[in-house]
Design a protein around this motif. Structure first.
Motif, mmCIF file in Angstrom:
data_model
loop_
_atom_site.group_PDB
_atom_site.id
_atom_site.type_symbol
_atom_site.label_atom_id
_atom_site.label_comp_id
_atom_site.label_asym_id
_atom_site.label_seq_id
_atom_site.Cartn_x
_atom_site.Cartn_y
_atom_site.Cartn_z
ATOM 1 N N GLY A 35 0.785 -1.224 0.000
ATOM 2 C CA GLY A 35 0.000 0.000 0.000
ATOM 3 C C GLY A 35 0.817 1.273 0.000
ATOM 4 O O GLY A 35 0.295 2.345 0.289
ATOM 5 N N LYS A 36 2.105 1.181 -0.348
ATOM 6 C CA LYS A 36 2.958 2.366 -0.404
ATOM 7 C C LYS A 36 3.173 2.732 -1.868
ATOM 8 O O LYS A 36 3.777 1.962 -2.630
ATOM 9 N N VAL A 37 2.661 3.892 -2.272
ATOM 10 C CA VAL A 37 2.662 4.265 -3.689
ATOM 11 C C VAL A 37 3.251 5.659 -3.876
ATOM 12 O O VAL A 37 3.396 6.434 -2.931
ATOM 13 N N GLN A 38 3.574 5.976 -5.117
ATOM 14 C CA GLN A 38 4.024 7.306 -5.464
ATOM 15 C C GLN A 38 2.824 8.205 -5.731
ATOM 16 O O GLN A 38 1.710 7.721 -5.966
ATOM 17 N N GLU A 39 3.055 9.511 -5.722
ATOM 18 C CA GLU A 39 1.956 10.449 -5.924
ATOM 19 C C GLU A 39 1.257 10.240 -7.261
ATOM 20 O O GLU A 39 0.032 10.348 -7.351
ATOM 21 N N ALA A 40 2.023 9.922 -8.290
ATOM 22 C CA ALA A 40 1.423 9.681 -9.610
ATOM 23 C C ALA A 40 0.512 8.463 -9.578
ATOM 24 O O ALA A 40 -0.558 8.454 -10.210
ATOM 25 N N ASP A 41 0.933 7.435 -8.844
ATOM 26 C CA ASP A 41 0.095 6.235 -8.697
ATOM 27 C C ASP A 41 -1.216 6.577 -7.998
ATOM 28 O O ASP A 41 -2.291 6.128 -8.403
ATOM 29 N N ALA A 42 -1.117 7.366 -6.925
ATOM 30 C CA ALA A 42 -2.306 7.752 -6.163
ATOM 31 C C ALA A 42 -3.273 8.553 -7.035
ATOM 32 O O ALA A 42 -4.493 8.370 -6.962
ATOM 33 N N LYS A 43 -2.726 9.435 -7.857
ATOM 34 C CA LYS A 43 -3.563 10.242 -8.739
ATOM 35 C C LYS A 43 -4.295 9.368 -9.746
ATOM 36 O O LYS A 43 -5.505 9.526 -9.975
ATOM 37 N N ASN A 44 -3.581 8.420 -10.347
ATOM 38 C CA ASN A 44 -4.211 7.501 -11.311
ATOM 39 C C ASN A 44 -5.254 6.618 -10.647
ATOM 40 O O ASN A 44 -6.310 6.327 -11.218
ATOM 41 N N TYR A 45 -4.961 6.203 -9.429
ATOM 42 C CA TYR A 45 -5.882 5.341 -8.667
ATOM 43 C C TYR A 45 -7.181 6.090 -8.372
ATOM 44 O O TYR A 45 -8.283 5.553 -8.551
ATOM 45 N N LYS A 46 -7.049 7.324 -7.918
ATOM 46 C CA LYS A 46 -8.234 8.129 -7.625
ATOM 47 C C LYS A 46 -9.039 8.384 -8.895
ATOM 48 O O LYS A 46 -10.282 8.362 -8.870
ATOM 49 N N GLU A 47 -8.361 8.607 -9.999
ATOM 50 C CA GLU A 47 -9.059 8.818 -11.272
ATOM 51 C C GLU A 47 -9.819 7.565 -11.680
ATOM 52 O O GLU A 47 -10.951 7.641 -12.172
ATOM 53 N N PHE A 48 -9.199 6.414 -11.453
ATOM 54 C CA PHE A 48 -9.872 5.142 -11.748
ATOM 55 C C PHE A 48 -11.148 4.996 -10.918
ATOM 56 O O PHE A 48 -12.209 4.648 -11.441
#
Length: 219
Positions: A35-48
């Motif tokens: 569950g440790k991600v980069q900011e870009a990953d978090a942004k893509n995840y939220k968009e999904f």
């Protein structure tokens, strides 16, 4: 998706569990399973997740295009890991049985889910969990004999072809909801926050059976 090839699943209530996460600090490597991600990953995840909500809100109630009609999204505030994510979803489940499918797994062939559930309902003390066949388990009987010297056999005793497993697989499976809540993830469970079920309970189950024989399988 692949759930549509399994008869009866299109109209079944579904829960999409979106696990929580933390942002990796500068210089730290992301660890997605932890569950440790980069900011870009978090942004893509939220968009999904937002896209899924939009599909749900615009999906027709019935018909060929209703893949999102019976879907609910369960967003977790903190990283729970697979086992506890399932536990969170079980709080929302109202059915006698639950089908669990990880995001990176899919059905490639139809399965007779109705007959499987009928067998589980008719034999609740003997069939609590059924894992569906995969490339890993397609030759399970031979794999277990060659690797552990343990003989297991396929049976039609319950009306569908079943084979005892010595390991709890996280891959697509159907399970008694009560058994999941009370035993797999119940009080004293080996599964803790951040853990996979197969890496904890599964390994313990395999060790117990190999040390004491198939009489332990009924546990």
């Amino acid at each position: 998706g692949s759930l549509d090839i399994v008869p009866g699943l299109r109209d079944a209530p579904r829960i999409l569990v979106c696990d929580g996460y933390v942002i990796a600090q500068p210089g730290q490597r992301p660890k997605h399973k932890a569950g440790k991600v980069q900011e870009a990953d978090a942004k893509n995840y939220k968009e999904f997740i937002n896209n899924v909500h939009e599909c749900i809100n615009t999906s027709p109630v019935t018909g060929a295009a209703s893949a999102f009609a019976n879907l609910r999204v369960l967003e977790l505030c903190e990283h729970q890991g697979f086992g506890f994510a399932v536990r969170s979803a079980l709080c929302e489940v109202l059915t006698q049985f639950v089908l669990v499918v990880q995001h990176d797994q899919e059905f490639v062939h139809p399965v007779d889910l109705q007959s499987t559930l009928q067998a589980m309902e008719a034999h609740p003390d003997r069939i609590k969990y059924v894992s569906f066949c995969s490339n890993t388990t397609s030759t399970y009987e031979h794999m277990i004999r060659s690797k552990y010297g343990l003989k297991i056999t396929r049976t039609w005793e319950f009306g569908v072809p079943l084979m005892p497993l010595i390991f709890f697989y996280d891959k697509p499976h159907v399970c008694s909801t009560a058994y999941y809540r009370e035993v797999v993830l119940g009080p004293g469970s080996l599964v803790q926050q951040g853990c996979f079920i197969e890496e904890t309970l599964g390994k313990a189950q395999r060790t117990d059976i190999l040390e004491h024989g198939m009489s332990r399988h009924s546990k």
